[in-house]
Design a protein around this motif. Structure first.
Motif, mmCIF file in Angstrom:
data_model
loop_
_atom_site.group_PDB
_atom_site.id
_atom_site.type_symbol
_atom_site.label_atom_id
_atom_site.label_comp_id
_atom_site.label_asym_id
_atom_site.label_seq_id
_atom_site.Cartn_x
_atom_site.Cartn_y
_atom_site.Cartn_z
ATOM 1 N N THR A 31 0.830 -1.203 0.000
ATOM 2 C CA THR A 31 0.000 0.000 0.000
ATOM 3 C C THR A 31 0.870 1.260 0.000
ATOM 4 O OG1 THR A 31 -1.785 -1.138 1.158
ATOM 5 C CG2 THR A 31 -1.789 1.262 1.280
ATOM 6 N N GLU A 32 1.907 1.263 0.809
ATOM 7 C CA GLU A 32 2.820 2.414 0.870
ATOM 8 C C GLU A 32 3.525 2.616 -0.468
ATOM 9 O OE1 GLU A 32 5.348 1.705 4.248
ATOM 10 O OE2 GLU A 32 3.667 1.880 5.653
ATOM 11 N N LYS A 33 3.943 1.525 -1.099
ATOM 12 C CA LYS A 33 4.601 1.613 -2.403
ATOM 13 C C LYS A 33 3.666 2.200 -3.454
ATOM 14 C CE LYS A 33 8.170 -1.824 -3.208
ATOM 15 N NZ LYS A 33 8.463 -3.144 -3.741
ATOM 16 N N ILE A 34 2.447 1.710 -3.474
ATOM 17 C CA ILE A 34 1.467 2.178 -4.457
ATOM 18 C C ILE A 34 1.151 3.649 -4.230
ATOM 19 C CG2 ILE A 34 -0.948 1.962 -5.178
ATOM 20 C CD1 ILE A 34 -0.628 -1.079 -4.748
ATOM 21 N N THR A 35 0.985 4.036 -2.973
ATOM 22 C CA THR A 35 0.695 5.435 -2.650
ATOM 23 C C THR A 35 1.832 6.337 -3.109
ATOM 24 O OG1 THR A 35 -0.644 4.774 -0.753
ATOM 25 C CG2 THR A 35 0.153 7.045 -0.781
ATOM 26 N N LEU A 36 3.059 5.930 -2.862
ATOM 27 C CA LEU A 36 4.217 6.718 -3.294
ATOM 28 C C LEU A 36 4.245 6.842 -4.813
ATOM 29 C CD1 LEU A 36 6.857 8.185 -2.615
ATOM 30 C CD2 LEU A 36 8.011 5.966 -2.711
ATOM 31 N N ARG A 37 4.006 5.743 -5.518
ATOM 32 C CA ARG A 37 3.994 5.781 -6.984
ATOM 33 C C ARG A 37 2.901 6.700 -7.511
ATOM 34 N NH1 ARG A 37 6.845 1.287 -9.544
ATOM 35 N NH2 ARG A 37 8.713 1.204 -8.264
ATOM 36 N N MET A 38 1.733 6.669 -6.870
ATOM 37 C CA MET A 38 0.633 7.527 -7.303
ATOM 38 C C MET A 38 0.979 8.998 -7.089
ATOM 39 S SD MET A 38 -2.687 5.307 -6.081
ATOM 40 C CE MET A 38 -3.810 6.635 -6.400
ATOM 41 N N GLU A 39 1.627 9.302 -5.971
ATOM 42 C CA GLU A 39 2.046 10.682 -5.715
ATOM 43 C C GLU A 39 3.069 11.128 -6.754
ATOM 44 O OE1 GLU A 39 3.411 10.587 -1.677
ATOM 45 O OE2 GLU A 39 1.372 10.537 -0.863
ATOM 46 N N GLU A 40 4.012 10.255 -7.079
ATOM 47 C CA GLU A 40 5.015 10.579 -8.106
ATOM 48 C C GLU A 40 4.349 10.813 -9.460
ATOM 49 O OE1 GLU A 40 7.648 7.230 -7.931
ATOM 50 O OE2 GLU A 40 8.750 8.017 -6.211
ATOM 51 N N MET A 41 3.385 9.968 -9.808
ATOM 52 C CA MET A 41 2.688 10.130 -11.085
ATOM 53 C C MET A 41 1.902 11.440 -11.104
ATOM 54 S SD MET A 41 3.509 7.801 -13.170
ATOM 55 C CE MET A 41 2.288 8.105 -14.411
ATOM 56 N N GLY A 42 1.289 11.797 -9.976
ATOM 57 C CA GLY A 42 0.564 13.056 -9.886
ATOM 58 C C GLY A 42 1.478 14.245 -10.131
ATOM 59 N N GLU A 43 2.676 14.199 -9.555
ATOM 60 C CA GLU A 43 3.653 15.267 -9.764
ATOM 61 C C GLU A 43 4.079 15.327 -11.230
ATOM 62 O OE1 GLU A 43 6.839 14.540 -7.022
ATOM 63 O OE2 GLU A 43 5.540 14.847 -5.270
ATOM 64 N N ARG A 44 4.277 14.174 -11.840
ATOM 65 C CA ARG A 44 4.677 14.150 -13.253
ATOM 66 C C ARG A 44 3.578 14.701 -14.150
ATOM 67 N NH1 ARG A 44 7.201 8.259 -14.193
ATOM 68 N NH2 ARG A 44 8.951 9.180 -15.288
#
Length: 70
Positions: A31-44
């Protein structure tokens, strides 16, 4: 003729609890990994929107952010 003694209810309960704890830890890590990836994608995506808007401004095309999202 006695093979390994079958586990008693206490042993099975402890095994089940350990398994559930491991599953919970793995799920939390995922869950933490997915959340981090989603935040990174949002920034991109935000960066991409800004770059597109900048390019449109340079090209003399005037659009609002609202028009870019559709």
């Amino acid at each position: 003729m006695a093979a390994a003694d079958p586990p008693d209810a206490g042993d099975l309960s402890q095994l089940a609890e350990n398994l559930l704890c491991q599953l919970q830890e793995n799920f939390q890590a995922l869950t933490e990994k997915i959340t981090l990836r989603m935040e990174e994608m949002g920034e991109r995506i935000d960066d991409l929107e800004k770059h597109v808007a900048d390019l449109m401004t340079e090209a003399g095309i005037e659009n609002t952010d609202e028009e870019l999202r559709h």
